[in-house]
Design an enzyme around this catalytic site. Structure first.
Site, PDB file in Angstrom:
ATOM      1  N   GLY A 236       0.837  -1.201   0.000  1.00  9.37           N
ATOM      2  CA  GLY A 236       0.000   0.000   0.000  1.00  9.37           C
ATOM      3  C   GLY A 236       0.862   1.237   0.000  1.00  9.37           C
ATOM      4  CG  ASN A 237       0.061   4.512  -2.195  1.00  6.93           C
ATOM      5  OD1 ASN A 237       1.042   4.092  -2.796  1.00  6.93           O
ATOM      6  ND2 ASN A 237      -1.086   4.770  -2.780  1.00  6.93           N
TER       7      ASN A 237
END
Ligand code: CTP
Length: 420
Positions: A223-224
């Site tokens: 994910g970011n």
């Protein structure tokens, strides 16, 4: 209206006038709006009302003296803590959202006008950066004296808000101008000053925030990096401006703001479903989330063990939520996107604005200090569909949230609708 002033700190300065007996009503009313009130009294005020009255109503220690009471002998840990707590009040002038002096005697008005700081209240008032409201109460001849009239003019010129006293029977028995204004009216003035313009009243605003997480196995995900702070600030400010807010968020460590409907999601696909479910009814969508652009093609249902020197995962594109919205939205629905870039910030942001059919895009340069993720502040340029470009210097995320919402209101022409 629930607690419109929740989280706001108001300093109430009480000075030595017989009208001090009305000041507890101001505390009660401000507390009923959800504000936290710190009462600062002058020594003379304590002759009219005891600090205990205010302490009981505000639930906070009343401050009278500049100096902590001297204790004989060695302080216990509890006492040292209490003193440290008292030191916090030194920062009161920075923490306060509003200061009210009610009742304000000729003496405190004179000290404020003349720049005299000889007790806790006058010192704090001089250091205040927030708006100040002064509600005078005194004998009619003092009220109409040249000195008080001039001093009040000086204060007004400096931006102090004066709640004029009423005409009526005064403590001396005389009838005239000098009676403290209605305490409810003084507290309502605070509400007016602190409550932002309700320019989103009746509007349905959906804000997305935080990262999404695409699982690799039951333990790991990709994910970011995103704390969600920008989106949470947008949701909070939109709610304060009267909107009905839904906050769709990936996993963060933040508490959802009060009065906001919270929808928790995991993956980009879940975030897309949540946004699309809200789409028919929303007036404004603000996509502040950082959804993952790729997800693992395969998700292992067992934990992937550490048995290989190199491990390769195939990633596939996730859906672009804003592209989905662009194809499905109705006329009149506003959409704001964000763009965090490292190169050609403005050009890339404008491309996204057009490709995703946005009304506004907030461009952040990830290489600038004080911008982007994992910090309290942001530096941004807001680009509008109409070609407008506005640079916003280093501000807190709450401040940027307000600027973004104001820009959206202007870009969508809602102000005109409301006025017309
Ligand atoms: N966004 C989205 N769906 C995605 C990824 C991003 O709706 N799957 C939204 C973001 O919330 C943001 C805007 O699109 O408002 C721009 O996101 P950004 O990551 O800057 O751009 P991308 O379109 O993902 O392009 P790139 O990663 O190539 O810069």
């Amino acid at each position: 209206m629930g607690n419109p002033l929740a989280g706001r700190k108001i300093v109430l300065g009480v000075t030595g006038s017989i009208a001090a007996f009305k000041a507890p009503h101001i505390v009660t009313r401000l507390a009923s709006f959800g504000a936290s009130v710190v009462v600062v009294m002058t020594e003379n005020a304590t002759r009219f009302v005891t600090p205990l009255t205010f302490e009981t109503l505000s639930g906070t220690e009343v401050i009278v003296s500049m100096w902590p009471e001297k204790k004989v002998g060695v302080a216990s840990p509890e006492e040292t803590l209490a003193d440290a707590d008292r030191l916090k009040h030194v920062h009161l002038s920075e923490a306060a959202d509003l200061a009210i002096v009610a009742p304000a005697t000729a003496n405190i008005i004179g000290k404020m006008a003349g720049g005299i700081a000889d007790d806790f209240l006058s010192t704090e008032l001089m250091a205040m950066i927030c708006p100040i409201v002064v509600a005078p109460a005194m004998n009619v001849r003092m009220m109409e004296s040249d000195a008080v009239a001039r001093n009040l003019e000086i204060l007004k010129d400096r931006g102090v808000i004066v709640v004029e006293p009423d005409v009526g029977r005064l403590a001396s028995g005389a009838v005239g101008r000098g009676r403290l204004a209605d305490p409810d009216l003084i507290a309502d003035r605070a509400l007016e000053l602190l409550l932002p313009e309700q320019d989103l009243a009746g509007r349905r605003v959906v804000v997305t925030a935080g990262p999404t997480e695409e699982p690799l196995d039951p333990i790991r995900h990709i994910g970011n990096r995103s704390t969600g702070r920008m989106g949470f600030a947008l949701a909070e400010r939109a709610a304060r401006r009267g909107a009905d807010v839904v906050l769709v968020s990936g996993r963060t460590f933040l508490d959802p703001p009060a009065g906001v409907r919270f929808v928790s999601v995991g993956t980009t696909s879940e975030m897309k479903d949540a946004v699309m479910a809200e789409l028919p009814d929303l007036d404004l969508l603000v996509m502040a989330a950082a959804p993952a652009d790729y997800r693992p093609a395969e998700v292992s249902d067992r934990k992937i063990k550490k048995q290989w020197e190199r491990l390769t995962f195939e990633l596939v594109r996730t859906d672009d939520i804003l592209e989905g919205v662009a194809g499905a939205k109705r006329e009149g629905q506003g959409v704001v996107g964000f763009a965090l870039e490292t190169d050609d910030v403005i050009a890339n942001a404008r491309k996204k604005l057009e490709a995703k059919d946005l009304d506004l895009i907030v461009a952040n340069d990830a290489t600038v200090e004080g911008a982007g993720f994992e910090c309290e502040t942001n530096v941004a340029t807001i680009l509008g569909r109409s070609g407008r470009e506005e640079s916003v210097g280093k501000v807190t995320k709450a401040e940027l949230a307000d600027v973004v919402l104001s820009r959206a209101v202007a870009e969508l022409g809602w102000k005109r609708d409301a006025d017309g």
